[in-house]
Design a protein around this motif. Structure first.
Motif, mmCIF file in Angstrom:
data_model
loop_
_atom_site.group_PDB
_atom_site.id
_atom_site.type_symbol
_atom_site.label_atom_id
_atom_site.label_comp_id
_atom_site.label_asym_id
_atom_site.label_seq_id
_atom_site.Cartn_x
_atom_site.Cartn_y
_atom_site.Cartn_z
ATOM 1 N N THR A 8 0.848 -1.129 0.088
ATOM 2 C CA THR A 8 -0.099 -0.159 -0.052
ATOM 3 C C THR A 8 0.777 1.006 0.046
ATOM 4 O OG1 THR A 8 -0.270 -0.130 2.453
ATOM 5 C CG2 THR A 8 -1.939 -1.215 1.095
ATOM 6 N N VAL A 9 2.102 1.141 0.480
ATOM 7 C CA VAL A 9 2.773 2.537 0.573
ATOM 8 C C VAL A 9 3.311 2.862 -0.881
ATOM 9 C CG1 VAL A 9 5.227 3.136 1.214
ATOM 10 C CG2 VAL A 9 3.937 1.972 2.759
ATOM 11 N N VAL A 10 3.375 1.497 -1.759
ATOM 12 C CA VAL A 10 3.957 1.509 -3.144
ATOM 13 C C VAL A 10 2.866 2.212 -4.096
ATOM 14 C CG1 VAL A 10 4.710 0.529 -5.238
ATOM 15 C CG2 VAL A 10 5.957 -0.071 -2.797
ATOM 16 N N ILE A 11 1.607 1.434 -3.778
ATOM 17 C CA ILE A 11 0.445 1.866 -4.443
ATOM 18 C C ILE A 11 -0.333 2.875 -3.950
ATOM 19 C CG2 ILE A 11 -1.823 0.778 -5.098
ATOM 20 C CD1 ILE A 11 -0.695 -2.035 -4.338
ATOM 21 N N PHE A 12 -0.506 3.184 -3.125
ATOM 22 C CA PHE A 12 -1.280 4.579 -2.584
ATOM 23 C C PHE A 12 -0.412 5.490 -1.589
ATOM 24 C CE2 PHE A 12 -4.128 0.572 -1.913
ATOM 25 C CZ PHE A 12 -4.806 0.985 -3.086
ATOM 26 N N GLY A 13 0.793 5.078 -1.632
ATOM 27 C CA GLY A 13 1.707 6.369 -0.848
ATOM 28 C C GLY A 13 1.703 6.141 0.667
ATOM 29 N N GLU A 14 1.118 5.366 1.430
ATOM 30 C CA GLU A 14 0.753 5.380 2.757
ATOM 31 C C GLU A 14 0.677 3.610 3.185
ATOM 32 O OE1 GLU A 14 -2.654 7.018 4.786
ATOM 33 O OE2 GLU A 14 -3.720 6.655 3.043
ATOM 34 N N ALA A 15 1.166 3.508 4.279
ATOM 35 C CA ALA A 15 1.043 2.076 4.854
ATOM 36 C C ALA A 15 -0.522 2.129 5.399
ATOM 37 C CB ALA A 15 1.871 1.954 5.875
ATOM 38 N N ILE A 16 -1.249 1.157 5.017
ATOM 39 C CA ILE A 16 -2.570 1.021 5.487
ATOM 40 C C ILE A 16 -2.726 -0.310 6.080
ATOM 41 C CG2 ILE A 16 -5.311 0.872 4.886
ATOM 42 C CD1 ILE A 16 -4.382 2.535 2.301
ATOM 43 N N TRP A 17 -2.779 -0.487 7.346
ATOM 44 C CA TRP A 17 -2.874 -1.735 8.359
ATOM 45 C C TRP A 17 -4.257 -1.871 8.467
ATOM 46 C CZ3 TRP A 17 -4.984 -1.764 13.242
ATOM 47 C CH2 TRP A 17 -5.057 -0.569 14.096
ATOM 48 N N ASP A 18 -5.416 -0.987 8.148
ATOM 49 C CA ASP A 18 -6.856 -1.521 8.431
ATOM 50 C C ASP A 18 -7.440 -2.237 7.025
ATOM 51 O OD1 ASP A 18 -9.803 -1.713 8.774
ATOM 52 O OD2 ASP A 18 -9.928 0.457 9.460
ATOM 53 N N PRO A 19 -7.730 -3.337 7.013
ATOM 54 C CA PRO A 19 -8.065 -4.048 5.593
ATOM 55 C C PRO A 19 -9.355 -3.464 5.251
ATOM 56 C CG PRO A 19 -7.837 -5.712 7.489
ATOM 57 C CD PRO A 19 -7.788 -4.498 8.122
ATOM 58 N N ALA A 20 -10.255 -3.047 6.096
ATOM 59 C CA ALA A 20 -11.660 -2.114 5.642
ATOM 60 C C ALA A 20 -11.231 -0.942 5.024
ATOM 61 C CB ALA A 20 -12.401 -1.746 6.772
ATOM 62 N N ALA A 21 -10.149 -0.241 4.983
ATOM 63 C CA ALA A 21 -9.708 0.875 4.401
ATOM 64 C C ALA A 21 -9.132 0.558 3.187
ATOM 65 C CB ALA A 21 -8.552 1.730 5.327
ATOM 66 N N ILE A 22 -8.600 -0.656 3.105
ATOM 67 C CA ILE A 22 -7.912 -0.923 1.662
ATOM 68 C C ILE A 22 -9.072 -1.488 0.677
ATOM 69 C CG2 ILE A 22 -6.595 -2.819 0.414
ATOM 70 C CD1 ILE A 22 -4.918 -2.881 2.972
ATOM 71 N N LEU A 23 -9.970 -2.061 1.443
ATOM 72 C CA LEU A 23 -11.226 -2.827 0.529
ATOM 73 C C LEU A 23 -12.081 -1.410 -0.170
ATOM 74 C CD1 LEU A 23 -13.311 -5.249 2.588
ATOM 75 C CD2 LEU A 23 -12.292 -5.524 0.368
ATOM 76 N N ALA A 24 -12.091 -0.268 0.468
ATOM 77 C CA ALA A 24 -12.890 0.972 0.361
ATOM 78 C C ALA A 24 -12.346 1.270 -1.115
ATOM 79 C CB ALA A 24 -12.720 1.952 1.292
#
Length: 496
Positions: free
Chosen positions: A289-305
């Motif tokens: 997510t750091v590479v793809i979205f520019g930040e580390a996302i550790w909440d799976p729901a936030a990635i799903l969104a």
């Protein structure tokens, strides 16, 4: 009189033994020793149990969250894997008692704390289980809320996240209410499904990030040994504490094992490997997510969104499945049995399930998950300091003090040898207090803060040592000669 029979390492009550205790106020169908035909769990059943429990959102959050605290991928995975290897030891040691004697955790606790004192460790484990129940429901609620927002105008509904939480809470309570016997069947099918979904998540991360290099190339932010150790020891304690709960009430499952070999192989193979692999997936996806979205996302729901509604739908189903398999196995049985043990003749397992659900609400899981510091340092670290000493007492009692010799029917007698004085074993209480107080005091002494950071380990060792010392030649012990006189041996020679 021979009140129990041992066959191939499994001890069950004789007809005379069951008749002796069936009217006891400390006996009911949920707390009684398992019978010979009920020892039917194979190694695969234990493997699928642990796979279903390990592949869950808190596992993902633990792994991915270590990245946000500054670790690189191999430091995070290594910390979690090491923690699981350590906690596997008390899991196997305590499971042995459940398998051999067919007793659930609250009854097992009567050995060390007494007929009434057993409420101390069983309720401590139960309250923590209820907290985990709420945490899993809150994670699943976030995923469900994301799905509904993506597919409709759900975001305009007042209190929509709270409503999603109520739905997930109700679903989990309803499924758990069906009873613990459904767990084996559910985990049998859930385990392979969750494995497939986890691999699919890793493939997406690998493809979207452009390979392993960009995904896992982020260096550690902990550039010095001192900086790393300040994070490592609390994180290791958190990784241990993650399953320190199951290390206590694993007899609730071990009591159904076909043999010691089945529970040892099934758990040793599945628990550390599944946690290690799923931790790697969590770390890899967070790094991606750091590479793809520019930040580390550790909440799976936030990635799903960030995906299409169809992908969100599939992901939400996976999250719900992971939540249910973990909650009903890891977080409901212990508190439900603890409640049942308060008044065995009046309270049932189902009553315990309902009370567990209510306590989960009082634990406010939304606060625990408000930030990762609360999750690792407040939640996991604090309860690890409590459960470590209890684990130490349990292991010391069964392996060092009693040498695996138990008079099974007396566990269900108010005036039996395990009632001690007034139903409380004061020696266990003293050992527990020592194991808790020493790390707490060290927390406020600068050169000794490492003791608090490793509170589970230090508390376990301290309580184990002092309990063994205090219980030397205690009147509740069963000698080898007495054990032979009350136990009928069939088949292989017993190893008491």
């Amino acid at each position: 009189m021979q009140l129990q029979v041992e066959e191939n390492g499994i001890v069950t009550l004789t007809a005379e033994g069951e008749e002796l205790i069936k009217d006891s106020p400390m006996y009911n169908e949920g707390l009684r020793p398992t019978r010979k035909d009920e020892h039917n769990w194979t190694a695969y059943n234990f493997s699928s149990l642990w796979i279903g429990m390990c592949i869950c959102l808190p596992s993902y959050a633990l792994a991915a969250g270590l990245i946000s605290l500054g670790m690189n991928w191999w430091q995070a995975v290594g910390t979690i894997f090491l923690g699981n290897l350590i906690v596997l030891i008390p899991i196997l040691l305590n499971a042995h008692a459940g398998t051999k004697y067919g007793i659930p955790y609250p009854v097992y606790a009567r050995l060390w704390f007494g007929s009434r004192g057993a409420h101390i460790p069983s309720m401590a484990r139960g309250i923590i289980g209820a907290g985990w129940f709420g945490i899993n429901c809150w994670f699943a609620a976030g995923a469900l809320d994301t799905l509904l927002v993506a597919m409709s105008g759900w975001e305009n509904v007042a209190g929509h996240l709270g409503i999603s939480f109520a739905i997930m809470w109700g679903l989990n309570v309803w499924i758990a209410y069906s009873g613990p016997n459904a767990i084996r069947k559910m985990e049998f099918w859930a385990a392979p499904t969750l494995i497939v979904m986890s691999v699919a998540l890793l493939v997406w991360a690998l493809t979207s990030a452009g390979g392993w290099g960009p995904m896992l190339s982020a260096p550690s932010k902990l550039t010095t040994t001192v900086e790393f150790m300040k994070v490592f020891f609390p994180a290791l304690t958190g990784a241990i504490a993650f399953w320190a709960t199951l290390a206590l009430n694993i007899p609730d499952f071990g009591r159904y094992a076909k043999s010691q070999k089945a529970q040892i192989i099934g758990q040793s193979f599945s628990m550390p490997t599944t946690m290690g692999l799923f931790s790697f997936i969590g770390v890899a996806v967070a790094s991606a997510t750091v590479v793809i979205f520019g930040e580390a996302i550790w909440d799976p729901a936030a990635i799903l969104a960030k995906f299409s509604p169809f992908v969100i739908f599939l992901g939400t189903l996976g999250i719900i499945l992971a939540t249910v398999t973990t909650n009903v196995a890891a977080n409901v049985i212990a508190p439900a049995r603890a409640v049942e043990n308060l008044m065995p003749k009046k309270l049932t397992y189902r009553t315990g399930v309902l009370i567990t659900g209510l306590v989960a609400l009082l634990m406010q899981p939304w606060y625990i998950l408000e930030n990762f510091g609360n999750y690792i340092f407040v939640w996991l670290g604090t309860y690890g300091a409590l459960l470590g000493p209890i684990d130490g007492i349990a292991i010391a009692d069964y392996w060092f003090v009693r040498k695996r010799r138990i008079h099974l029917s007396e566990l269900y007698q108010l005036d039996g040898r395990y009632s001690y004085r007034g139903g409380f074993n004061q020696k266990a209480i003293y050992a527990l207090l020592i194991g808790i107080i020493v790390p707490v005091v060290c927390k406020n002494i600068s050169p000794l803060t490492f003791v608090w950071d490793g509170a589970w380990i230090f508390g376990l060792i301290l309580s184990m040592f002092f309990y063994t010392w205090f219980m030397n030649n205690d009147g509740s012990l069963v000698s080898h000669t007495e054990y032979k006189s009350v136990t009928k041996h069939i088949g292989e020679k017993t190893s008491t």
